[in-house]
Motif scaffolding. Structure first.
Motif, mmCIF file in Angstrom:
data_model
loop_
_atom_site.group_PDB
_atom_site.id
_atom_site.type_symbol
_atom_site.label_atom_id
_atom_site.label_comp_id
_atom_site.label_asym_id
_atom_site.label_seq_id
_atom_site.Cartn_x
_atom_site.Cartn_y
_atom_site.Cartn_z
ATOM 1 N N VAL A 1 0.827 -1.206 0.000
ATOM 2 C CA VAL A 1 0.000 0.000 0.000
ATOM 3 C C VAL A 1 0.865 1.261 0.000
ATOM 4 N N ASN A 2 2.113 1.140 0.528
ATOM 5 C CA ASN A 2 2.986 2.311 0.567
ATOM 6 C C ASN A 2 3.751 2.522 -0.731
ATOM 7 N N THR A 3 3.547 1.667 -1.722
ATOM 8 C CA THR A 3 4.150 1.974 -3.025
ATOM 9 C C THR A 3 3.539 3.233 -3.624
ATOM 10 N N GLN A 4 2.356 3.657 -3.126
ATOM 11 C CA GLN A 4 1.766 4.914 -3.584
ATOM 12 C C GLN A 4 2.585 6.121 -3.122
ATOM 13 N N SER A 5 3.542 5.891 -2.229
ATOM 14 C CA SER A 5 4.394 6.972 -1.743
ATOM 15 C C SER A 5 5.596 7.242 -2.639
ATOM 16 N N HIS A 6 5.728 6.496 -3.723
ATOM 17 C CA HIS A 6 6.921 6.576 -4.554
ATOM 18 C C HIS A 6 6.549 6.628 -6.038
ATOM 19 N N TYR A 7 7.354 7.324 -6.789
ATOM 20 C CA TYR A 7 7.245 7.239 -8.244
ATOM 21 C C TYR A 7 7.940 5.955 -8.703
ATOM 22 N N GLY A 8 7.316 5.231 -9.628
ATOM 23 C CA GLY A 8 7.966 4.095 -10.255
ATOM 24 C C GLY A 8 7.821 2.766 -9.552
ATOM 25 N N GLN A 9 7.204 2.725 -8.365
ATOM 26 C CA GLN A 9 6.984 1.443 -7.706
ATOM 27 C C GLN A 9 5.619 0.890 -8.118
ATOM 28 N N PRO A 10 5.562 -0.368 -8.598
ATOM 29 C CA PRO A 10 4.293 -0.933 -9.104
ATOM 30 C C PRO A 10 3.216 -0.976 -8.029
ATOM 31 N N TRP A 11 1.982 -0.761 -8.441
ATOM 32 C CA TRP A 11 0.827 -0.808 -7.539
ATOM 33 C C TRP A 11 0.142 -2.160 -7.714
ATOM 34 N N LEU A 12 0.257 -3.030 -6.711
ATOM 35 C CA LEU A 12 -0.332 -4.367 -6.775
ATOM 36 C C LEU A 12 -1.355 -4.615 -5.669
ATOM 37 N N THR A 13 -1.623 -3.615 -4.859
ATOM 38 C CA THR A 13 -2.511 -3.797 -3.716
ATOM 39 C C THR A 13 -3.869 -4.351 -4.137
ATOM 40 N N ASP A 14 -4.436 -3.790 -5.214
ATOM 41 C CA ASP A 14 -5.762 -4.233 -5.634
ATOM 42 C C ASP A 14 -5.737 -5.557 -6.389
ATOM 43 N N SER A 15 -4.569 -6.031 -6.770
ATOM 44 C CA SER A 15 -4.460 -7.352 -7.394
ATOM 45 C C SER A 15 -4.374 -8.454 -6.344
ATOM 46 N N VAL A 16 -3.765 -8.142 -5.210
ATOM 47 C CA VAL A 16 -3.535 -9.143 -4.170
ATOM 48 C C VAL A 16 -4.698 -9.214 -3.182
ATOM 49 N N PHE A 17 -5.215 -8.050 -2.786
ATOM 50 C CA PHE A 17 -6.236 -8.000 -1.745
ATOM 51 C C PHE A 17 -7.576 -7.543 -2.308
ATOM 52 N N THR A 18 -8.653 -8.119 -1.793
ATOM 53 C CA THR A 18 -9.980 -7.634 -2.161
ATOM 54 C C THR A 18 -10.227 -6.301 -1.473
ATOM 55 N N ILE A 19 -11.196 -5.548 -1.965
ATOM 56 C CA ILE A 19 -11.510 -4.271 -1.336
ATOM 57 C C ILE A 19 -12.026 -4.489 0.080
ATOM 58 N N GLU A 20 -12.690 -5.627 0.318
ATOM 59 C CA GLU A 20 -13.171 -5.930 1.668
ATOM 60 C C GLU A 20 -11.995 -6.144 2.618
ATOM 61 N N GLU A 21 -10.966 -6.835 2.150
ATOM 62 C CA GLU A 21 -9.778 -7.027 2.990
ATOM 63 C C GLU A 21 -9.093 -5.699 3.274
ATOM 64 N N ALA A 22 -9.007 -4.863 2.267
ATOM 65 C CA ALA A 22 -8.380 -3.550 2.444
ATOM 66 C C ALA A 22 -9.163 -2.709 3.446
ATOM 67 N N ARG A 23 -10.476 -2.748 3.358
ATOM 68 C CA ARG A 23 -11.301 -1.930 4.253
ATOM 69 C C ARG A 23 -11.279 -2.455 5.686
ATOM 70 N N GLU A 24 -11.275 -3.780 5.844
ATOM 71 C CA GLU A 24 -11.190 -4.341 7.199
ATOM 72 C C GLU A 24 -9.868 -3.927 7.854
ATOM 73 N N ARG A 25 -8.796 -3.994 7.081
ATOM 74 C CA ARG A 25 -7.502 -3.602 7.635
ATOM 75 C C ARG A 25 -7.486 -2.107 7.958
ATOM 76 N N TRP A 26 -8.113 -1.292 7.093
ATOM 77 C CA TRP A 26 -8.206 0.143 7.355
ATOM 78 C C TRP A 26 -8.989 0.407 8.633
ATOM 79 N N MET A 27 -10.079 -0.323 8.853
ATOM 80 C CA MET A 27 -10.872 -0.130 10.068
ATOM 81 C C MET A 27 -10.021 -0.337 11.320
#
Length: 450
Positions: free
Chosen positions: A272-298
């Motif tokens: 999720v912290n690859t969004q803090s950098h230019y050039g680092q691939p974004w794979l968060t939505d490929s690995v985790f479902t939005i439900e998993e992301a939201r539960e972790r955010w909660m």
């Protein structure tokens, strides 16, 4: 307002709702809107996207677009002073764990042939990001973090040309952490692209840490107590179920026996912290479902709340950790009000200061008392709205344009949270503008009472 009218209507006529819980939530929100006129960009769990689910790792939202247009000053008033506290920009993780742990676990699986094609892609990204981190990037400002502060500084000067001119005195201070110091200089460089001749004084000293980065031991003990009891129960209730493991491991038995729950948090944090950098691939939505992301955010959002929010769970004390900072802001502003010169006081520090200051000031929803962690997302207590990377609070001061030196009773203020006009628990003078004397009286009384 229109959005919430729709949501309330949908809720009222939804046969699946819990009438005792859901109606109460939406009536509360509707009352808040009517009383304050404020509508947050995200109010419910369903609004949280993958990037925002990073919480305090959410990239500053105005990196590639402009903030909302601000309300013009009341007729006859012009800005003359600005007070500010800002978090450093996007950074690398602090400590080795978020890089080493996923690397070690995925490396073993890679060598054993237990990774899916997506798992191999994830492992490659982990290797590349970790290699860069190991060069000495622990906790450092990222390339994107520098750009965030350049933009924030530039927009300050562009939005308030009456304040930022060659004769303006800027006092810029930072905590003694390098990412904050570099954020300060990037912010100042942004200002100088608009006003090259502006007068700047900078400092980063332990002498200022009593208000720039103060952590109250009693308030911290409150947090620790709630963290070990109420928060732990909440954390267990919303713990990850391991569904993501099916996407990156080709052997369910191996994933259960050799990985279990040990990979989720460090891998999610790294990706999720690859969004803090230019050039680092974004794979968060490929690995985790939005439900998993939201539960972790909660879970992380609840941790921020018990650390900083207004709740009986922590004796309603947590926001007062930043009383010293608020007093410093008030005293600095009073000095500026008595001067004929335009001036700016900039402070660069950390999210652990911005969040409780936001709650102490009761900006938008963040001062509301909430005593049930399950209600945080519905009540609008979303951490990424207050403390994304590059988070900042700006207080802009206005006086009648016919006066060279202000009387306190003449001064109006406007507060920006991350460059968006914010509400205060005060009677408005006009639009988002409030009387400085009302601000002082309210918050000094609040601090003194507590």
């Amino acid at each position: 307002m229109h959005y919430f009218c729709i949501e309330i209507t949908k809720t009222l006529f939804n046969p699946k709702i819990d009438m005792k819980t859901d109606i109460r939530k939406y009536i509360f929100i509707a009352c808040m809107i009517v009383s304050t006129g404020f509508v947050s960009r995200s109010q419910t769990l369903e609004d949280v996207d993958y990037f925002e689910a990073g919480g305090n790792y959410y990239c500053y939202p105005w990196l590639d677009k402009n903030p909302p247009v601000q309300t013009p000053a009341p007729e006859g008033y012009e800005p003359f002073h600005l007070e500010h506290y800002g978090r450093h920009g996007s950074r690398w993780h602090i400590g080795d764990n978020n890089y080493d742990k996923p690397y070690i676990l995925l490396k073993k699986a890679h060598e054993a042939g237990k990774l899916t094609p997506l798992g191999e892609e994830v492992f490659q990204v982990v290797c590349e990001v970790r290699d860069e981190f190991k060069k000495g990037r622990d906790g450092e400002l990222s390339d994107k973090g520098a750009v965030q502060h350049q933009g924030i500084g530039r927009r300050m000067a562009e939005n308030y040309p009456e304040i930022f001119n060659p004769n303006t005195n800027i006092d810029a201070r930072s905590t003694i952490v390098i990412r904050s110091i570099l954020s300060m200089f990037n912010g100042l460089n942004g200002i100088k692209t608009v006003v090259p001749e502006v007068k700047i004084k900078t400092d980063a000293s332990n002498a200022d840490m009593w208000y720039m980065n103060f952590h109250d031991s009693v308030i911290w003990a409150n947090y620790a107590k709630a963290d070990s009891t109420i928060y732990r129960d909440f954390q267990k209730k919303h713990a990850n179920k391991g569904e993501y493991l099916k996407k990156i491991f080709n052997d369910p038995l191996y994933a259960a026996d050799s990985i279990g729950s040990s990979l989720f948090n460090p891998l999610y944090a790294l990706l999720v912290n690859t969004q803090s950098h230019y050039g680092q691939p974004w794979l968060t939505d490929s690995v985790f479902t939005i439900e998993e992301a939201r539960e972790r955010w909660m879970i992380r959002n609840a941790n921020w709340f018990i650390q900083c929010g207004n709740s009986k769970l922590t004796d309603n004390r947590q926001p007062f950790s930043q009383a010293n900072l608020l007093i410093n802001i008030i005293e600095s502003a009073d000095t500026a009000i008595n001067s004929a010169n335009q001036s700016v006081n900039l402070r660069y520090g950390h999210d652990t200061i911005v969040m409780p200051l936001t709650c102490l000031l009761e900006l938008n929803e963040f001062g509301n008392e909430i005593n049930d962690l399950e209600l945080l997302d519905e009540m609008g207590w979303h951490d990424y709205l207050a403390v994304p990377m590059g988070a900042n609070i700006q207080i802009i001061f206005y006086r009648p344009d016919s006066k060279q030196v202000s009387s306190p009773e003449d001064v109006l203020i406007k507060v920006l949270l991350n460059e968006e006009e914010a509400t205060l628990p005060l009677g408005r003078d006009s639009g988002p503008y409030y009387k400085w004397n009302d601000f002082k009286e309210y918050y000094l009384n609040k601090i003194n009472v507590n």
